[in-house]
Each structure stands twice: as C-alpha cells, then as structure tokens.
Scaffold this motif. Structure first.
Motif, short mmCIF file in Angstrom:
data_model
loop_
_atom_site.label_atom_id
_atom_site.label_comp_id
_atom_site.label_asym_id
_atom_site.label_seq_id
_atom_site.Cartn_x
_atom_site.Cartn_y
_atom_site.Cartn_z
N GLU A 45 0.83 -1.21 0.00
CA GLU A 45 0.00 0.00 0.00
C GLU A 45 0.87 1.26 0.00
N THR A 46 1.95 1.22 0.76
CA THR A 46 2.85 2.38 0.83
C THR A 46 3.55 2.60 -0.50
N THR A 47 3.98 1.53 -1.15
CA THR A 47 4.60 1.65 -2.46
C THR A 47 3.60 2.19 -3.48
N ASP A 48 2.39 1.64 -3.48
CA ASP A 48 1.36 2.13 -4.41
C ASP A 48 1.11 3.62 -4.21
N TRP A 49 1.05 4.05 -2.93
CA TRP A 49 0.79 5.46 -2.62
C TRP A 49 1.92 6.35 -3.13
N ILE A 50 3.19 6.04 -2.80
CA ILE A 50 4.29 6.94 -3.19
C ILE A 50 4.44 6.99 -4.70
N GLN A 51 4.19 5.87 -5.36
CA GLN A 51 4.24 5.88 -6.83
C GLN A 51 3.13 6.74 -7.42
N ALA A 52 1.93 6.63 -6.87
CA ALA A 52 0.82 7.45 -7.37
C ALA A 52 1.06 8.93 -7.05
N TRP A 53 1.55 9.22 -5.86
CA TRP A 53 1.74 10.61 -5.44
C TRP A 53 2.80 11.29 -6.31
N ASN A 56 6.09 8.28 -10.09
CA ASN A 56 7.38 7.61 -10.32
C ASN A 56 7.25 6.14 -9.97
N LYS A 57 7.18 5.29 -10.98
CA LYS A 57 7.00 3.84 -10.78
C LYS A 57 8.29 3.15 -10.33
N GLU A 58 9.40 3.88 -10.28
CA GLU A 58 10.67 3.29 -9.83
C GLU A 58 10.80 3.31 -8.31
N LEU A 59 10.00 4.12 -7.64
CA LEU A 59 10.09 4.24 -6.17
C LEU A 59 9.41 3.07 -5.48
N THR A 60 9.90 2.76 -4.30
CA THR A 60 9.20 1.85 -3.40
C THR A 60 8.83 2.66 -2.17
N GLY A 61 7.98 2.12 -1.34
CA GLY A 61 7.59 2.80 -0.12
C GLY A 61 8.47 2.45 1.06
N ASP A 62 9.62 1.81 0.82
CA ASP A 62 10.49 1.34 1.90
C ASP A 62 10.91 2.43 2.87
N ALA A 63 11.04 3.66 2.41
CA ALA A 63 11.53 4.74 3.26
C ALA A 63 10.43 5.41 4.07
N PHE A 64 9.19 4.87 4.02
CA PHE A 64 8.08 5.50 4.73
C PHE A 64 7.26 4.48 5.49
N ARG A 65 6.67 4.97 6.58
CA ARG A 65 5.66 4.21 7.32
C ARG A 65 4.48 5.17 7.51
N THR A 66 3.43 5.01 6.72
CA THR A 66 2.27 5.90 6.82
C THR A 66 1.42 5.47 8.01
N VAL A 170 11.42 15.65 -2.47
CA VAL A 170 10.20 14.99 -2.97
C VAL A 170 9.95 15.41 -4.42
N GLN A 171 10.11 16.69 -4.71
CA GLN A 171 9.90 17.16 -6.09
C GLN A 171 10.83 16.44 -7.05
N SER A 172 12.05 16.14 -6.62
CA SER A 172 13.00 15.45 -7.51
C SER A 172 12.56 14.01 -7.81
N TRP A 173 11.70 13.46 -6.98
CA TRP A 173 11.17 12.11 -7.23
C TRP A 173 10.03 12.12 -8.23
N CYS A 174 9.39 13.29 -8.41
CA CYS A 174 8.19 13.37 -9.23
C CYS A 174 8.51 13.27 -10.72
N ARG A 175 7.62 12.64 -11.45
CA ARG A 175 7.78 12.49 -12.90
C ARG A 175 6.65 13.18 -13.62
#
Length: 175
Positions: A45-53, A56-66, A170-175
């Motif tokens: 769920e965290t990976t899906d969220w950060i990718q949607a936000w 960037n489909k290359e990101l994982t949610g590993d660095a976050f705990r929502t 965060v902006q640098s992660w955005c596509r």
C-alpha cells in the motif's frame, strides 16, 4: 544506511487511536484534521501510494511508514532517513493537493505538535499558530514522547531546520 523492515506500530501511535480529534470550521475553537491509523499501511500500500503521489514507478515505499491521514486523504508518515528506531525518525506530510513538508524531527516531537493543537496538515499549510492546546493529547505526549514539552512553533522550527530541502527532495522524485 540500511532501511529497517520494522512495521511494529509504536505505542505512542497506538495511544492516539482512541482519541477523538477535534474538528471545527472555526479555527478559534481548535481543529486538528487528523485521523490516526491503528497500524502502519502495508509495504505494498505504501509503495502504491508513493508511486501514485509522485508519478514515479521506480520508487518503493520502503523509506516511509504511513500512520494517519487528514480528511482529504493527505498522509502523515515516518520518513526513515536516520539510524535508530522508528520513533527517532522524522514525521512528514504529503497533502492530497501536492502540499508536502516536514512536521517533526521525531515521533516524540510530533506528539507535542498534536498536544499544541496542530496536526500534520495544519503544520504544513498554516504553520504553528493554528492550534489550540488539547489536554488529552498533552497527556499522551507526556507519557509517550520521552522528551520535555515543546510548543508547536519549536517543533516546526526544528523540523524545518533539520530538513530544509524535504520539499525539493520529494519534487526530484516526481515524474
């Protein structure tokens, strides 16, 4: 730094789940637009969220705990950027309309932000002057923060000083 796989919900966050957060259209009455979760969202769920936000489909949610959200779906998260336990990680906010920012340098600091009547969304959008102190949240901060009391202004100043480039990161992660 190795990112922890720890998804054990800290006692401090569990203590927030039974509290009725005040909501009012009148800021003078005190309002915290925050809905605590009872557990962290799953890794998927965290990976899906950060990718949607970010788009960037290359990101994982590993660095976050929502661990909570506002009424519009903006998310509060621990950002795993330093050595140490989950409780030592900074708290950040990702708004539903692109707002983003650090709100506390640790979970203990976050508890004092809430005790001062300021939630993560309010901290990013309005700053530290928007809150009305909340006795029940202060009791949680006193029991679970492990630090001396802080005002919302102190909490936000420390977070912004330690993580001044969070929004740009965060902006640098955005596509």
């Amino acid at each position: 730094m190795e990112i922890t796989e720890d998804r054990t919900f800290p006692a401090a966050l569990a203590a927030l789940t039974g509290i009725d957060f005040p909501w009012s259209d009148d800021p003078a009455e005190g309002s915290i637009d925050y809905e605590p979760y009872q557990e962290f969202e799953s890794a998927q769920e965290t990976t899906d969220w950060i990718q949607a936000w970010t788009g960037n489909k290359e990101l994982t949610g590993d660095a976050f705990r929502t661990f909570g959200q506002d009424g519009t779906g903006g998310l509060a998260a621990l950002w795993l950027v330093r050595e140490g336990p989950l409780t030592a990680q900074p708290v950040v906010f990702f708004g539903s309309e692109g707002e983003v920012g650090p709100v506390a340098t640790s979970l203990g600091e976050f508890l004092w932000l809430l005790a001062g009547g300021v939630g993560p969304q309010e901290a990013v959008e309005f700053g530290s002057d928007s809150g009305v102190p909340h006795a029940e949240l202060r009791a949680v901060a006193e029991e679970h923060s492990g630090i001396e009391p802080r005002t919302p202004a102190e909490v936000l100043a420390a977070a912004r000083a330690e993580f001044p480039d969070f929004a740009e990161t965060v902006q640098s992660w955005c596509r």
